[in-house]
Scaffold this active site. Structure first.
Site, short mmCIF file in Angstrom:
data_model
loop_
_atom_site.label_atom_id
_atom_site.label_comp_id
_atom_site.label_asym_id
_atom_site.label_seq_id
_atom_site.Cartn_x
_atom_site.Cartn_y
_atom_site.Cartn_z
N GLU A 320 0.83 -1.21 0.00
CA GLU A 320 0.00 0.00 0.00
C GLU A 320 0.86 1.25 0.00
O GLU A 320 0.47 2.29 -0.55
CB GLU A 320 -0.93 -0.01 1.22
CG GLU A 320 -2.05 1.03 1.14
CD GLU A 320 -3.10 0.81 2.21
OE1 GLU A 320 -4.13 0.18 1.91
OE2 GLU A 320 -2.89 1.28 3.35
N HIS A 349 7.58 -27.45 2.05
CA HIS A 349 6.70 -28.50 1.54
C HIS A 349 5.53 -27.88 0.76
O HIS A 349 4.53 -28.55 0.53
CB HIS A 349 6.18 -29.35 2.70
CG HIS A 349 7.28 -29.99 3.48
ND1 HIS A 349 7.82 -31.21 3.14
CD2 HIS A 349 7.97 -29.56 4.56
CE1 HIS A 349 8.78 -31.52 3.99
NE2 HIS A 349 8.90 -30.54 4.87
N LYS A 453 -13.03 2.13 -3.19
CA LYS A 453 -14.16 2.44 -2.30
C LYS A 453 -15.26 3.20 -3.07
O LYS A 453 -16.45 2.94 -2.89
CB LYS A 453 -13.68 3.29 -1.12
CG LYS A 453 -12.83 2.53 -0.10
CD LYS A 453 -12.39 3.46 1.01
CE LYS A 453 -11.53 2.75 2.03
NZ LYS A 453 -11.06 3.67 3.10
#
EC number: 5.3.1.9
Length: 526
Positions: A320, A349, A453
């Site tokens: 950000e 793994h 937004k």
């Protein structure tokens, strides 16, 4: 290089903080001395930029704000008395409030004491507190913590179900700087409704962390308490403000030790010499690996279970801050560093196979913890403990990557405790600041988040119109007609996704037609 040459390079580039016991090793980044020399002017400017920032310069020019998260652990450095009070007074208020909660001077109306904390927030209001809780909360804390960090109804239900009858003894912290963050508002309203459904008054259980005068501050006027957020502290750098310190203290975590560790690291990262400044060294490694353009991802590999969430915390802090389309001069640059990770040795793994032999589009950051556990370890093999295995895995993976031309950084810490976690937070905050200066971007705003937004708000406005049109219509409508009547004839795809969601949740909408062929669908009330 052979092993002895690598050993010498390790010693040449090793940074060690004696007070904190933290090592930083960038020897497995394959830069040379001429590369470092070429960057010296950029670092000279970065040191100057940081000095100006801490003195109160407008380091966030796009929003016209100072950037003061470094003052949170050194109030004496704040540029004026008002800023100093904005730090010291909330700290004192947090200490007093937490003491009273723990000794039951402050308690819920229908229970003997507060047993749980429910933190409602998103982004920086959640990722930092979650990381700290995972890293530092004891096995039997004075208050167990839970998080609602999304607008997912099923996720909210899961937390409320886990709390069950303990909801009456749960202290709710609602964190939102502006008070207008939709996800946080939604979580608060859902939880408030859950209290009311049980016949409980929400206000005596609720605490707000927000800016004075915000929508949240006004809404929380009759709540148990309100704690202020500073205008000059961004969400992703707010862990050492009330945002992170209040929930940590309620869990019994030593927040003064966190602040002290951060302050010690801040002192170390103010040194205006590249080789003796750990944040500058880390920024150098980032710049080298990605050619100053973020060309390689950052893989975070902490070899300690309690640091599992460190990569998620850094993901926001780094991405950000540095993910910007334009630089400070207005040039289009598309900067940023992608961050991901899990934990070692689990990663060996999972995706280390690709790191070792796949696309070389990353650099690794190993985080090593010297202390295996509190107390003695049993020997699993003669002279070998489980901690020895973990140490062997980190060294082996580091070497295996290097031998196949994969670069890495290693940070070694003595143990995971509040002081060291505070120092790690400060180290990465300063590294982000330095790197932002090196690539000339504003690391302290987030216009892309705001754009998302706004688009989400437009979708919800469109949904309101769609529901109105469907309710008033006689018969069914195709998607194109529905979009036209809702006032946005080009938004057919958005209309389709809205009505599909409404229909799936029994929200008064029926879809008829071939679901595999959206154009065939007819929408009606029902």
């Amino acid at each position: 290089m052979d092993k002895l040459q690598l050993w010498q390079r390790y010693q040449n580039w090793l940074y060690y903080h004696e007070g904190l016991g933290i090592y930083l090793d960038i020897s497995r980044m394959r830069f040379d001395d001429p590369f470092v020399d070429r960057l010296k002017p950029k670092f000279d400017k970065a040191f100057q930029d940081m000095e100006a920032l801490e003195a109160g310069a407008i380091a966030n020019p796009d929003e016209g704000r100072m950037v003061g998260h470094y003052w949170l652990r050194a109030p004496e450095l704040a540029p004026n008395d008002e800023a100093r009070k904005e730090i010291t007074e909330p700290l004192a208020a947090i200490a007093d409030f937490v003491t009273k909660v723990h000794n039951t001077t402050i308690k819920p109306p229908t229970a003997e004491k507060f047993t749980d904390v429910l933190s409602i927030g998103i982004g920086g209001s959640a990722l930092g507190p979650q990381f700290v809780a995972e890293a530092l909360s004891s096995d039997f804390p004075p208050m167990a913590i839970h998080f609602i960090d999304n607008s997912d109804p099923a996720g909210i239900d899961r937390i409320l179900t886990r709390l069950g009858d303990r909801l009456k003894s749960t202290l709710v912290i609602v964190t939102s700087k502006s008070g207008g963050t939709p996800e946080t508002r939604n979580g608060m309203l859902e939880v408030k409704a859950a209290y009311e459904a049980k016949g409980l008054d929400f206000a005596p259980h609720a605490v707000a962390v927000t800016m004075p005068g915000s929508k949240m501050d006004q809404f929380a006027e009759n709540w148990l308490a309100r704690f202020p957020m500073q205008d000059w502290v961004g969400g992703r750098t707010s862990e050492l403000s009330a945002v992170g310190l209040l929930p940590a203290a309620l869990q019994g975590i030593d927040i003064q030790a966190m602040l002290a560790g951060a302050k010690e690291m801040d002192v170390a990262t103010r040194v205006k010499d590249l080789k003796t400044n750990p944040a500058a060294l880390l920024a150098l490694a980032w710049y080298y690996s990605g050619n100053g353009k973020g060309e390689k991802d950052m893989v975070i590999l902490p070899y300690k279970d309690s640091l599992l969430l460190f990569s998620r915390y850094l993901q926001q802090l780094v991405m950000e801050s540095l993910g910007k389309e334009t630089d400070l001069d207005g040039n289009t640059v598309y900067q940023g560093i992608a961050v991901y990770g899990n934990k070692g040795s689990t990663d060996q793994h999972a995706y280390v196979q690709q790191l070792r032999e796949g696309v070389p589009n990353f650099f690794a950051t190993f985080i090593e913890v010297l202390e295996d556990r509190q107390g003695e370890s049993i020997e699993l093999d003669p002279g070998i403990t489980s901690g020895d295995y973990l140490s062997g895995f980190i060294q082996g993976t580091r070497q295996a990557l290097y031998e196949n031309n994969r670069d890495s950084v290693t940070i070694t810490i003595p143990q995971v405790n509040p002081r060291i976690v505070g120092a790690l937070i400060a180290l990465y905050e300063r590294t982000v600041s330095f790197y932002g200066s090196l690539v000339n971007v504003n690391a302290y705003h987030q216009p892309g988040v705001e754009a998302g937004k706004k688009m989400a708000a437009s979708i919800l406005s469109l949904q309101t119109e769609i529901q109105k049109v469907i309710k008033e219509s006689v018969g069914s409508l195709d998607l194109v007609t529905l979009a036209e009547k809702a006032g946005d004839p080009e938004a057919v795809e958005a209309v389709y996704k809205i009505v599909r969601h409404l229909a799936a949740n029994g929200r008064g909408v029926t879809l008829d037609g071939d679901l595999a062929n959206p154009s065939s669908l007819k929408v009606s009330a029902g």
